[in-house]
Each structure stands twice: as structure tokens, then as C-alpha cells.
Design a protein around this motif. Structure first.
Motif, PDB file in Angstrom:
ATOM      1  N   TRP A  79     -38.714 113.661  20.150  1.00 38.71           N
ATOM      2  CA  TRP A  79     -37.593 114.307  19.458  1.00 38.71           C
ATOM      3  C   TRP A  79     -37.846 115.781  19.238  1.00 38.71           C
ATOM      4  CZ3 TRP A  79     -35.467 110.658  21.281  1.00 38.71           C
ATOM      5  CH2 TRP A  79     -35.743 109.334  21.000  1.00 38.71           C
ATOM      6  N   ASN A  80     -39.103 116.217  19.262  1.00 35.24           N
ATOM      7  CA  ASN A  80     -39.402 117.628  19.089  1.00 35.24           C
ATOM      8  C   ASN A  80     -39.577 118.362  20.408  1.00 35.24           C
ATOM      9  OD1 ASN A  80     -39.323 117.249  16.346  1.00 35.24           O
ATOM     10  ND2 ASN A  80     -41.532 117.036  16.132  1.00 35.24           N
ATOM     11  N   VAL A  81     -39.636 117.620  21.512  1.00 37.45           N
ATOM     12  CA  VAL A  81     -39.816 118.225  22.831  1.00 37.45           C
ATOM     13  C   VAL A  81     -38.479 118.409  23.529  1.00 37.45           C
ATOM     14  CG1 VAL A  81     -40.793 117.846  25.133  1.00 37.45           C
ATOM     15  CG2 VAL A  81     -42.141 117.332  23.102  1.00 37.45           C
ATOM     16  N   ARG A  82     -37.590 117.457  23.307  1.00 41.32           N
ATOM     17  CA  ARG A  82     -36.331 117.452  24.047  1.00 41.32           C
ATOM     18  C   ARG A  82     -35.241 118.241  23.323  1.00 41.32           C
ATOM     19  NH1 ARG A  82     -35.786 111.095  24.777  1.00 41.32           N
ATOM     20  NH2 ARG A  82     -33.609 111.713  24.631  1.00 41.32           N
ATOM     21  N   ALA A  83     -34.249 118.652  24.099  1.00 41.66           N
ATOM     22  CA  ALA A  83     -33.140 119.425  23.535  1.00 41.66           C
ATOM     23  C   ALA A  83     -31.798 118.726  23.739  1.00 41.66           C
ATOM     24  CB  ALA A  83     -33.090 120.814  24.175  1.00 41.66           C
ATOM     25  N   ASP A  84     -31.822 117.465  24.192  1.00 41.00           N
ATOM     26  CA  ASP A  84     -30.568 116.757  24.426  1.00 41.00           C
ATOM     27  C   ASP A  84     -29.986 116.256  23.111  1.00 41.00           C
ATOM     28  OD1 ASP A  84     -31.621 113.997  23.864  1.00 41.00           O
ATOM     29  OD2 ASP A  84     -32.890 114.499  25.573  1.00 41.00           O
ATOM     30  N   VAL A  85     -28.817 115.610  23.191  1.00 41.34           N
ATOM     31  CA  VAL A  85     -28.098 115.248  21.978  1.00 41.34           C
ATOM     32  C   VAL A  85     -28.832 114.179  21.174  1.00 41.34           C
ATOM     33  CG1 VAL A  85     -26.670 113.482  23.117  1.00 41.34           C
ATOM     34  CG2 VAL A  85     -25.819 114.636  21.063  1.00 41.34           C
ATOM     35  N   ARG A  91     -33.522 114.731  14.960  1.00 43.97           N
ATOM     36  CA  ARG A  91     -34.012 115.778  14.068  1.00 43.97           C
ATOM     37  C   ARG A  91     -33.098 115.925  12.847  1.00 43.97           C
ATOM     38  NH1 ARG A  91     -35.332 118.342  19.149  1.00 43.97           N
ATOM     39  NH2 ARG A  91     -33.520 119.724  19.102  1.00 43.97           N
ATOM     40  N   LEU A  92     -31.805 115.809  13.049  1.00 45.04           N
ATOM     41  CA  LEU A  92     -30.865 115.902  11.931  1.00 45.04           C
ATOM     42  C   LEU A  92     -30.966 114.691  11.012  1.00 45.04           C
ATOM     43  CD1 LEU A  92     -27.735 117.358  13.767  1.00 45.04           C
ATOM     44  CD2 LEU A  92     -29.051 118.491  11.965  1.00 45.04           C
ATOM     45  N   ILE A  93     -31.139 113.503  11.574  1.00 46.53           N
ATOM     46  CA  ILE A  93     -31.306 112.306  10.742  1.00 46.53           C
ATOM     47  C   ILE A  93     -32.570 112.443   9.907  1.00 46.53           C
ATOM     48  CG2 ILE A  93     -31.771 109.818  10.794  1.00 46.53           C
ATOM     49  CD1 ILE A  93     -29.969 109.696  13.308  1.00 46.53           C
ATOM     50  N   GLY A  94     -33.654 112.962  10.521  1.00 45.85           N
ATOM     51  CA  GLY A  94     -34.881 113.195   9.777  1.00 45.85           C
ATOM     52  C   GLY A  94     -34.705 114.189   8.650  1.00 45.85           C
ATOM     53  N   ASP A  95     -33.766 115.109   8.799  1.00 42.27           N
ATOM     54  CA  ASP A  95     -33.492 116.105   7.762  1.00 42.27           C
ATOM     55  C   ASP A  95     -32.472 115.609   6.742  1.00 42.27           C
ATOM     56  OD1 ASP A  95     -34.326 118.780   6.998  1.00 42.27           O
ATOM     57  OD2 ASP A  95     -32.249 119.389   7.305  1.00 42.27           O
ATOM     58  N   PRO A 434     -40.924 123.763  22.474  1.00 40.90           N
ATOM     59  CA  PRO A 434     -42.325 123.767  22.885  1.00 40.90           C
ATOM     60  C   PRO A 434     -42.594 124.619  24.122  1.00 40.90           C
ATOM     61  CG  PRO A 434     -41.284 121.746  23.595  1.00 40.90           C
ATOM     62  CD  PRO A 434     -40.265 122.473  22.748  1.00 40.90           C
ATOM     63  N   ASP A 435     -41.528 125.085  24.777  1.00 41.55           N
ATOM     64  CA  ASP A 435     -41.697 125.862  25.999  1.00 41.55           C
ATOM     65  C   ASP A 435     -41.383 127.345  25.788  1.00 41.55           C
ATOM     66  OD1 ASP A 435     -42.531 125.713  28.703  1.00 41.55           O
ATOM     67  OD2 ASP A 435     -40.455 125.952  29.370  1.00 41.55           O
TER      68      ASP A 435
END
Length: 491
Positions: A79-85, A91-95, A434-435
Motif C-alpha cells: 500500500w505504500n509502494v503502489r499508486a493505484d486506487v 492509505r485513506l482507510i488507515g488514516d 518510494p521511487d
């Protein structure tokens, strides 16, 4: 990974902690689910089935193992590497977005319909947004039960449950214990007094190895006075949270990060933990990162010397963007001074009985009212700062956990005063890409030259293509060649 049965079985049999959070093992004969490193005797292969998330296990009727506590394992690094939906949704659910705004609010932030979001999450994770948020609420409830003296009714509402009955049913279903039994069990295991109200002590797990030097060194060396400090071997800072504010203390330990949270409202616990994990990049997969970077002969000695470097991030992307502008073309000390002046003039005061923290960092809305003529900055830098603050306050620039990285880069790059270095450092530390890469950074170019790597930005970028998608981690290794305070734990 959960679809690769053979690989999952090997990880379970070897009790490999590197795969904790990548997948979960459900045991058909016992009705429990475990993390791959569970110390129990592995079940027969015929009795194992694998799921991509704790929420999917719970939705399938399995309860959490009482020995390995799989619900508290490190999060999936995907979830921290990818940028897809799907990654942005996680990430939003975690927040805490689903708890605060519901599934419609999550979908609106992502620009999709609720049906599309639910379909994509179910397809990849085996659980929809409500089930994922429910699993998160259960883990928050467990932390509050075990680490605070709050009455159970207060725990229920602080964890985000709509009723005490739902709270009781969920805890029994997920952990196979009543809330009171969980508290008694935890008190017996600790054998020590319970913390005072408002103080929550917990352990933040991570995948080994972890090199704390650059991680905590960077945060301490660049800390804004009044907002951040290094005290008694721990990094401390104030947190602006949805229901109030908090103060967190984070200290590196051999197998975890010791975290102590003081919150004005316990409903902020889940969000505070999520932001602390994000700050320290604790859900990274260091084995995958180091394996790729070690393949480069120039980087191999650096990786071998101190493996497991993380990217120091931020608890507030808007705050970091403002600080990035203040730090343009000045020293670390000067950047801290400029930020401290803003904090004193526009930050919200807080009390810190245990240290020297005094303010929350000012919000974009508070900074929108500042008089640029009072800023001790060059005129062009003032214009850059006021333009950024206006875009953040007005909603024209989104840097939240669900932001589209490419869109944010485009928006930042189109604003006056934002060159490639500023855009990429925000992408790396605020957005978490990460890139992200900084080929024009003077420290990077010096390190590259010393390692016989290409030293010009264009040539170094071409060479760094082999490091993708982990170029932000390569930046940490290259920066570490300099004997700068950001690369060492403070004394």
C-alpha cells in the motif's frame, strides 16, 4: 502473494517474519488465523488457506490467534509502494477516513463511485471498505483495552464503534475473548501498573532489518523547535489530529519502536498510530529494497554496512511542503529558524508536562492570513510560500494519504518557485513515493562522485533506472556517506 500457495507454505513452515502482513494463514480445523511467523506448530497443508488481509480472515469467520496476534502485524508494504486506487484507498482507510466520512467520503476523495471502490477492494483484498475499517476498529479497541484504564463504554466509542453492543460482539468474534477478559489477560501478562489516563504505551512492529541512524537522525536534526525535539533517547513531536491534538514519543528498540502517545481524545488513536508508522516508514519491505540496491556495485558496500535504511517521512504532508519551501537554498539551521518563527506566530499552543514542546505546526488555513512582508525571506521565496499556502488552504493542491502522486507532482511543478528538487523531496517524504529521486541534490552528486557513479544529473538518472522502484531508498544510502547529523542518532 496469498495466491502462491507453495510460497506461502514455505514461509509458514520457516516461520519467516519477513512475510508478516503480506498474507495471513487461516486454519480450517481450528477456525483461527495467524501471521506467517506464528510460533505454533504449523498445521497440515490441507488445513491451511491464505488471505490477503486480516479483514478478509475475519469476514470468512476466522478469529485472531492469541499467540501471534496477527491483527497487529506490520502492514502490507504494497500500500505504500503502489499508486493505484486500491493502494490509495488503503492509505485513506488507515488514516480513518471511512470512520469519519463513511464509504461515500472515501469514494469521493478517490474520484470513484462507492460501487467501484467496493468492487476493487473485494477483488484484491477479499473485504470491502467497511470490513477493513471494522478490522482496524477492533485492533484499536484491543490497544485501548490493554493499555488504558478507560471504561469499556468509552473504549467502544473511542475505537469508532456505534454502540457498546457492537463493540462487545466484534471483540468476541475477532479475539474469542470478551473485552474484560482481554484486559485481565493483559494486566496479568504485564505484571505492572496500568498507565495513567491519556498515556498509551505500545510497540510498533516492523520488518527487520531497520537502521535507525538516518531515520531518527534526520528527524532530530531538522526538527522545528517547539514542535519537535530529541529527549531521553526518543524523538518527540506534537500531532494535529481530527478530534484534538496529541504528543508522541518514538524510540528505537532492537525489535520494535517504543511508542508513547498522549491524546486529548482517544478517538484519535488509530490515526495517530497510522501516522507514526508512516513517519518512520515501518511497513517497508527492507529485504526487497536492499536486494535491488545491492545489485549495483557502487551501492553494495553502503547497503552491506547498514542495511534496512528507511525514508524519514512526515505526519502532515502540508506541514512538510511548507518546510520544504522554507528550506530552499538555506542551511538546516536556517530552515529550522524560519519554521520556528512561523510556529511561534501562527501555531496553536499546547502543554507538554514531560518535555519542551509548545505548539502545533500552523495549518495552511492559519498561514493563509500571514503578512508576507513580515517574513524574513527573499521576495521570490515569499511568493512561493504564499502561493503554496493558498493552494493548500483552497483545495487546489491535495497532499493527503490518498493523493495521486503524478497529479500532485504536476500541480507542484506548475507553481512558481517549485523546481525539480522541491517537487521530488515532497514526493519522497510527504507523499511517500518510494521511487522519488533527487539527482540535482548536491549531497547526492558528491556521494555519487566518491563512489565512481555518474555525477551529472542526467547521467545519474539514467544509471539509477536500475534502482527502480526504490530510488528514494538509494537517496538515503547516498546521503549516509556524508558525516552530517542527519545520518546519526543524536547523543
Amino acid at each position: 502473494m496469498h495466491t502462491d500457495t507453495e510460497r506461502c507454505v514455505r514461509a509458514v513452515r520457516s516461520k519467516d517474519a519477513r512475510f508478516d502482513g503480506w498474507f495471513f494463514t487461516a486454519v480450517l480445523t481450528t477456525g483461527i488465523y495467524c501471521r506467517p511467523s506464528c510460533p505454533a506448530v504449523p498445521p497440515k497443508v490441507a488445513n491451511m488457506t491464505f488471505y490477503p488481509s486480516a479483514a478478509a480472515c475475519q469476514q470468512a469467520g476466522f478469529r485472531a490467534c492469541k499467540r501471534c496476534r496477527p491483527d497487529s502485524s506490520p502492514g502490507s508494504p504494497a500500500w505504500n509502494v503502489r499508486a493505484d486506487v486500491v493502494a490509495r484507498a488503503m492509505r485513506l482507510i488507515g488514516d480513518g477516513v471511512v470512520d469519519r466520512e463513511g464509504v461515500p467520503g472515501l469514494a469521493a476523495r478517490l474520484g470513484y463511485s462507492t460501487r467501484q471502490i467496493e468492487r476493487q477492494l473485494l477483488a484484491e483484498l477479499g473485504a470491502g471498505p467497511l470490513a477493513l475499517a471494522r478490522a482496524q476498529r477492533a485492533q484499536t479497541a484491543r490497544l485501548l483495552i490493554e493499555t488504558t484504564p478507560l471504561p469499556m463504554a468509552d473504549v467502544a466509542f473511542a475505537a469508532g464503534f456505534s454502540s457498546v453492543r457492537t463493540f462487545n460482539d466484534t471483540v468476541r468474534e475477532v479475539f474469542a475473548l470478551a473485552p474484560g477478559e482481554l484486559r485481565t489477560r493483559a494486566a496479568g501478562a504485564r505484571g505492572r501498573p496500568r498507565p495513567a489516563p491519556g498515556a498509551i504505551s505500545l510497540r510498533l512492529p516492523y520488518r527487520a532489518p531497520l537502521e535507525p541512524g538516518n531515520l531518527f537522525g534526520h528527524l532530530a536534526a531538522t526538527g522545528v523547535p517547539g514542535v519537535e525535539e530529541w529527549r531521553d533517547g526518543a524523538y518527540r513531536r506534537t500531532l494535529a489530529l481530527p478530534y484534538g491534538h496529541g504528543i508522541v514519543s518514538l524510540a528505537p528498540r532492537p525489535d520494535h519502536i517504543a511508542c508513547r502517545l498522549s491524546l486529548t481524545d482517544p478517538r484519535d488513536l488509530t490515526i495517530a498510530i497510522s501516522r507514526c508508522r508512516w513517519l518512520l516508514d515501518l511497513d517497508a519491505d527492507p529485504e526487497a529494497v536492499d536486494e535491488r540496491l545491492r545489485a549495483d556495485p557502487g551501492l553494495a558496500p553502503l547497503v552491506g554496512k547498514a542495511p534496512g535504511r528507511r525514508v524519514p517521512r512526515t505526519v502532515d504532508a502540508a506541514e512538510f511542503a511548507v518546510r520544504a519551501v522554507l528550506g530552499q537554498q538555506v542551511s538546516t539551521a536556517a530552515a529550522r529558524t524560519h519554521a520556528a518563527r512561523l510556529v511561534t506566530a501562527h501555531g496553536v499552543p499546547v502543554e507538554d508536562p514531560e518535555g519542551g514542546l509548545t505548539h502545533l505546526f500552523p495549518t495552511p488555513e492559519a498561514l493563509a492570513a500571514l503578512d508576507p512582508e513580515k517574513l524574513a525571506l527573499p521576495r521570490s521565496r515569499r511568493a512561493t510560500l504564499t502561493g503554496l499556502v493558498a493552494a493548500l488552504a483552497g483545495g487546489g493542491l491535495a497532499l493527503d494519504p490518498g493523493s495521486d502522486w503524478d497529479r500532485a507532482r504536476e500541480r507542484l511543478g506548475a507553481m512558481p518557485g517549485f523546481g525539480p528538487w522541491t517537487v521530488e523531496v515532497i514526493a519522497m517524504r510527504a507523499l511517500g513515493d518510494p521511487d522519488a529521486f533527487l539527482p540535482t541534490d548536491l549531497g547526492i552528486r558528491r556521494a555519487a562522485a566518491a563512489l565512481d557513479l555518474p555525477a551529472t544529473p542526467g547521467a545519474l538518472t539514467a544509471h539509477a533506472a536500475a534502482w527502480r522502484p526504490w530510488r528514494a531508498y538509494a537517496v538515503q544510502y547516498l546521503w549516509a556517506t556524508d558525516d552530517h547529523p542527519i545520518n546519526h542518532l543524536p547523543a
